[in-house]
Design a protein around this motif. Structure first.
Motif, mmCIF file in Angstrom:
data_model
loop_
_atom_site.group_PDB
_atom_site.id
_atom_site.type_symbol
_atom_site.label_atom_id
_atom_site.label_comp_id
_atom_site.label_asym_id
_atom_site.label_seq_id
_atom_site.Cartn_x
_atom_site.Cartn_y
_atom_site.Cartn_z
ATOM 1 N N GLU A 419 0.814 -1.216 0.000
ATOM 2 C CA GLU A 419 0.000 0.000 0.000
ATOM 3 C C GLU A 419 0.849 1.268 0.000
ATOM 4 O OE1 GLU A 419 -3.915 -0.386 2.351
ATOM 5 O OE2 GLU A 419 -2.526 -1.775 3.332
ATOM 6 N N PHE A 420 2.103 1.150 0.399
ATOM 7 C CA PHE A 420 3.009 2.298 0.403
ATOM 8 C C PHE A 420 3.932 2.308 -0.808
ATOM 9 C CE2 PHE A 420 2.236 1.039 4.843
ATOM 10 C CZ PHE A 420 1.554 2.162 5.276
ATOM 11 N N GLU A 421 4.263 1.135 -1.321
ATOM 12 C CA GLU A 421 5.263 1.030 -2.386
ATOM 13 C C GLU A 421 4.775 0.085 -3.481
ATOM 14 O OE1 GLU A 421 7.986 2.623 -2.874
ATOM 15 O OE2 GLU A 421 8.415 3.595 -0.960
ATOM 16 N N ALA A 422 3.604 0.355 -4.032
ATOM 17 C CA ALA A 422 3.020 -0.558 -5.013
ATOM 18 C C ALA A 422 3.899 -0.718 -6.247
ATOM 19 C CB ALA A 422 1.626 -0.074 -5.415
ATOM 20 N N ALA A 423 4.343 0.385 -6.828
ATOM 21 C CA ALA A 423 5.149 0.297 -8.048
ATOM 22 C C ALA A 423 6.447 -0.449 -7.790
ATOM 23 C CB ALA A 423 5.430 1.699 -8.588
ATOM 24 N N ALA A 424 7.102 -0.152 -6.669
ATOM 25 C CA ALA A 424 8.355 -0.837 -6.341
ATOM 26 C C ALA A 424 8.112 -2.308 -6.071
ATOM 27 C CB ALA A 424 9.007 -0.173 -5.132
ATOM 28 N N ALA A 425 7.011 -2.646 -5.383
ATOM 29 C CA ALA A 425 6.721 -4.047 -5.088
ATOM 30 C C ALA A 425 6.471 -4.832 -6.363
ATOM 31 C CB ALA A 425 5.506 -4.143 -4.155
ATOM 32 N N ALA A 427 7.420 -4.120 -9.429
ATOM 33 C CA ALA A 427 8.659 -4.214 -10.212
ATOM 34 C C ALA A 427 9.578 -5.290 -9.632
ATOM 35 C CB ALA A 427 9.366 -2.863 -10.230
ATOM 36 N N ASN A 428 9.679 -5.336 -8.317
ATOM 37 C CA ASN A 428 10.523 -6.329 -7.657
ATOM 38 C C ASN A 428 10.020 -7.745 -7.942
ATOM 39 O OD1 ASN A 428 12.779 -6.787 -5.845
ATOM 40 N ND2 ASN A 428 11.305 -7.312 -4.243
ATOM 41 N N LEU A 429 8.705 -7.946 -7.873
ATOM 42 C CA LEU A 429 8.128 -9.261 -8.140
ATOM 43 C C LEU A 429 8.351 -9.675 -9.592
ATOM 44 C CD1 LEU A 429 4.823 -8.770 -6.146
ATOM 45 C CD2 LEU A 429 6.713 -10.284 -5.506
ATOM 46 N N ARG A 430 8.241 -8.729 -10.509
ATOM 47 C CA ARG A 430 8.512 -9.058 -11.917
ATOM 48 C C ARG A 430 9.964 -9.476 -12.110
ATOM 49 N NH1 ARG A 430 6.589 -3.717 -13.077
ATOM 50 N NH2 ARG A 430 4.313 -3.687 -12.720
ATOM 51 N N GLU A 431 10.864 -8.765 -11.457
ATOM 52 C CA GLU A 431 12.285 -9.111 -11.555
ATOM 53 C C GLU A 431 12.545 -10.500 -10.981
ATOM 54 O OE1 GLU A 431 14.906 -7.657 -12.858
ATOM 55 O OE2 GLU A 431 14.051 -5.737 -13.485
ATOM 56 N N LEU A 432 11.918 -10.812 -9.857
ATOM 57 C CA LEU A 432 12.097 -12.139 -9.263
ATOM 58 C C LEU A 432 11.582 -13.224 -10.201
ATOM 59 C CD1 LEU A 432 10.980 -11.388 -5.588
ATOM 60 C CD2 LEU A 432 13.310 -11.948 -6.342
ATOM 61 N N ARG A 433 10.429 -13.003 -10.794
ATOM 62 C CA ARG A 433 9.875 -14.000 -11.706
ATOM 63 C C ARG A 433 10.745 -14.177 -12.943
ATOM 64 N NH1 ARG A 433 3.646 -12.817 -12.819
ATOM 65 N NH2 ARG A 433 4.015 -14.671 -14.113
ATOM 66 N N ALA A 434 11.277 -13.074 -13.460
ATOM 67 C CA ALA A 434 12.106 -13.155 -14.662
ATOM 68 C C ALA A 434 13.440 -13.837 -14.383
ATOM 69 C CB ALA A 434 12.335 -11.753 -15.224
ATOM 70 N N SER A 435 14.015 -13.556 -13.222
ATOM 71 C CA SER A 435 15.344 -14.089 -12.904
ATOM 72 C C SER A 435 15.298 -15.497 -12.330
ATOM 73 C CB SER A 435 16.043 -13.162 -11.903
ATOM 74 O OG SER A 435 16.187 -11.858 -12.434
ATOM 75 N N PHE A 436 14.203 -15.836 -11.639
ATOM 76 C CA PHE A 436 14.095 -17.133 -10.959
ATOM 77 C C PHE A 436 12.724 -17.724 -11.278
ATOM 78 C CE2 PHE A 436 16.200 -13.889 -8.315
ATOM 79 C CZ PHE A 436 17.512 -14.323 -8.432
ATOM 80 N N PRO A 437 12.558 -18.306 -12.477
ATOM 81 C CA PRO A 437 11.226 -18.750 -12.919
ATOM 82 C C PRO A 437 10.531 -19.709 -11.946
ATOM 83 C CG PRO A 437 12.772 -18.787 -14.742
ATOM 84 C CD PRO A 437 13.580 -18.516 -13.515
ATOM 85 N N GLY A 438 11.301 -20.493 -11.205
ATOM 86 C CA GLY A 438 10.684 -21.449 -10.296
ATOM 87 C C GLY A 438 10.011 -20.825 -9.098
ATOM 88 N N VAL A 439 10.196 -19.514 -8.897
ATOM 89 C CA VAL A 439 9.621 -18.882 -7.714
ATOM 90 C C VAL A 439 8.113 -18.662 -7.851
ATOM 91 C CG1 VAL A 439 9.826 -16.422 -8.341
ATOM 92 C CG2 VAL A 439 10.185 -17.148 -5.950
ATOM 93 N N TYR A 440 7.580 -18.829 -9.058
ATOM 94 C CA TYR A 440 6.175 -18.521 -9.290
ATOM 95 C C TYR A 440 5.585 -19.504 -10.285
ATOM 96 C CZ TYR A 440 1.935 -15.827 -10.286
ATOM 97 O OH TYR A 440 0.633 -15.420 -10.417
ATOM 98 N N ASP A 441 4.345 -19.944 -10.008
ATOM 99 C CA ASP A 441 3.585 -20.624 -11.052
ATOM 100 C C ASP A 441 2.185 -20.027 -11.113
ATOM 101 O OD1 ASP A 441 1.438 -22.412 -9.803
ATOM 102 O OD2 ASP A 441 3.184 -23.189 -8.752
ATOM 103 N N GLU A 442 1.580 -20.088 -12.268
ATOM 104 C CA GLU A 442 0.343 -19.360 -12.515
ATOM 105 C C GLU A 442 -0.810 -19.846 -11.650
ATOM 106 O OE1 GLU A 442 -0.023 -16.712 -14.283
ATOM 107 O OE2 GLU A 442 2.000 -16.679 -15.144
ATOM 108 N N ARG A 443 -0.787 -21.112 -11.246
ATOM 109 C CA ARG A 443 -1.912 -21.637 -10.490
ATOM 110 C C ARG A 443 -1.836 -21.304 -9.008
ATOM 111 N NH1 ARG A 443 -4.216 -27.892 -10.453
ATOM 112 N NH2 ARG A 443 -6.086 -27.435 -9.217
#
Length: 510
Positions: A419-425, A427-443
């Protein structure tokens, strides 16, 4: 001789029986692979007052990306950001439902096995019951489940809590309180510890049910009415004991003495009328053993003399936690409207703490989001944090020296200040997903943690971590909807109380 901080200073809702001299039992449980909160979630081998180590900062670092500036008021979210968060929330709710295996209570931990199956623990902690409750209500409020479906999930929880309360009382628990751990079938009480902070989070779940479902209110209120938090107060300090042990019939030596996440016990107990409002000010904002030498920083609230102190990092000024972890600062904000009720204390600190956490992570490790979580390479658990934001300061590499590798980011720590840092959060999550694909799955969304140096991703999830992240997203998408339940219930007692406080901000920082 310096005063060692209590477990309140040291982080997460945890089994306080470690503090009561049963560490050997906890280690035995760890060796047997059971009750990971009894061992992995404590990590207290380091002396409380040990100076910060340089190796906290010495891991190889990616080139830092710029952090957004801190804002006094959170920026309005865009439709695209809300849609992105909504997608994460839907996946995370799918994961939270996996913890329910049809037993009396949801499991504490689940892991995705190599053969495609899901394994679950046969135990849970009563904090998880509160967290599961706010997750159910959040899913209802987001339209992910219907009103009747949510009620059907809450009914067996009330049955289980009533059973735990009865069985805990029969075992000698004081004041209608419950053992901190339970076996999910039955349910059955597990262990001999009555943890004050765990009972507070369970009590919050009951209060949420009472506010959200009028037909369930009498049952929830009856259980909550029997929970006497005043019985856990240290008579001399006015602080809550960490725990009471059923085996020794004795309280722990330590108390929750700092204004970290354990402040939630005060919120719950004061809000329910169990203890006087002045108890909130018995918690130190800055520990006396670190020095309280500026007379201008003393103020008196409710007859209690309080030393106000704040720390700075990268131009941001905030109230430090013990370990510098995200959950210590932001977990109570999931349910209590701190920034609205206390604009001169939490209203100042929370946005600047969030901005400082972003800056520290990006400048030092290329990613941010440090908080106690799973050790990615094992199925164990360790404390992680950003040292400049803490009094003691957890390392981003973890407090478990034997299994250290690189800095460990946990997604729940990214979602907590969204709620304080939406854009930064995001962006950080996108970077994590791009760099470490196993950290996220769509389901099922995000796994519990990732080592951003080695790339190792945990194959497990913790219910509490998922629920904290989900709760933060619910608040983001509903403009603080989860906070309105207890906000309405506790406003008359808590708002004027915490609203009078002013954290210490030098004139130049105002």
């Amino acid at each position: 001789m310096r005063k060692a901080p209590s477990s309140a200073a040291r982080g997460r809702p945890r089994p306080a029986w470690i503090w009561g001299g049963l560490a050997a039992a906890g280690l035995a449980a760890a060796a047997a692979g059971s009750l990971h909160w009894a061992s992995d979630r404590v990590g207290q081998s380091r002396a409380a007052a040990e100076p910060l180590r340089r190796d906290t900062f010495d891991a190889p670092r990616p080139s830092p990306r710029p952090a957004p500036p801190a804002l006094a008021v959170a920026p309005r979210s865009t439709a695209a950001e809300r849609q992105e968060v909504r997608g994460y929330a839907e996946a995370m709710w799918n994961a939270i439902e996996l913890f329910d295996s049809g037993k009396a209570l949801p499991s504490d931990k689940l892991c995705f096995e190599d053969d495609g199956s899901v394994s679950r623990t046969d135990y849970t902690f009563i904090t998880n019951v509160g967290a599961y409750t706010w997750s159910i209500l959040g899913a209802r409020d987001l339209g992910l489940i219907g009103d009747q479906a949510a009620r059907q999930k809450l009914l067996p929880l009330l049955d289980a809590i009533e059973t735990l309360q009865t069985r805990s009382a029969a075992a000698g628990a004081p004041g209608g309180l419950m053992t901190w751990a339970a076996k999910i079938d039955g349910p059955r009480i597990d262990g001999t510890t009555i943890s004050s902070v765990d009972n507070a989070w369970l009590g919050a779940g009951l209060a949420l049910v009472a506010e959200a479902y009028p037909l369930l209110k009498p049952r929830a209120e009856a259980i909550l009415a029997r929970m006497d938090f005043g019985s856990l107060l240290h008579s001399g300090k006015g602080q809550f004991h960490n725990n009471y042990d059923l085996g020794t019939r004795a309280f722990s030596g330590g108390t929750y003495d700092l204004l970290t996440e354990a402040r939630f016990i005060s919120y719950l107990a004061i809000g329910e009328g169990k203890v006087p409002g002045s108890q909130y000010f018995q918690l130190e904002r800055w520990p006396s053993w670190r020095g309280q030498n500026n007379p201008a920083q003393f103020r008196t609230y409710e007859g209690v003399r309080v030393y106000e102190h704040t720390s700075t990092y990268a131009g941001q000024r905030f109230l430090p936690s013990w370990g510098g972890s995200m959950f210590e600062s932001f977990m109570p904000y999931l349910l209590i409207p701190e920034t609205q009720w206390a604009p001169e204390s939490w209203g100042r600190s929370h946005p600047q703490m969030a901005a400082a956490q972003v800056r520290f992570g990006l400048d030092n490790h290329g990613y941010w989001g440090f908080s106690p979580s799973m050790i990615p390479a094992t199925r164990g658990y360790a404390e992680y944090g950003a040292p400049p934001m803490g009094i003691g300061g957890y390392s981003p590499l973890g407090e478990n020296l034997a299994v250290r590798a690189g800095p460990v980011v946990t997604p729940h720590a990214v979602f907590l200040p969204i709620e304080f840092e939406a854009a930064a959060a995001l962006a950080n999550l996108r970077e994590l997903r791009a760099s470490f694909p196993g950290v996220y799955d769509e389901r099922y969304g995000f796994r519990d943690s990732v080592d951003v140096q080695t790339g190792t991703v945990s194959q497990c999830m913790l219910l509490l971590d998922q629920a904290m992240a989900f709760g933060a997203m619910v608040n983001y998408l509903t403009d603080g909807g989860l906070r309105r339940y207890l906000g309405g219930r506790y406003a008359s007692r808590l708002q004027p109380l915490i609203g009078q406080e002013q954290f210490w901000y030098p004139e130049a920082a105002r």
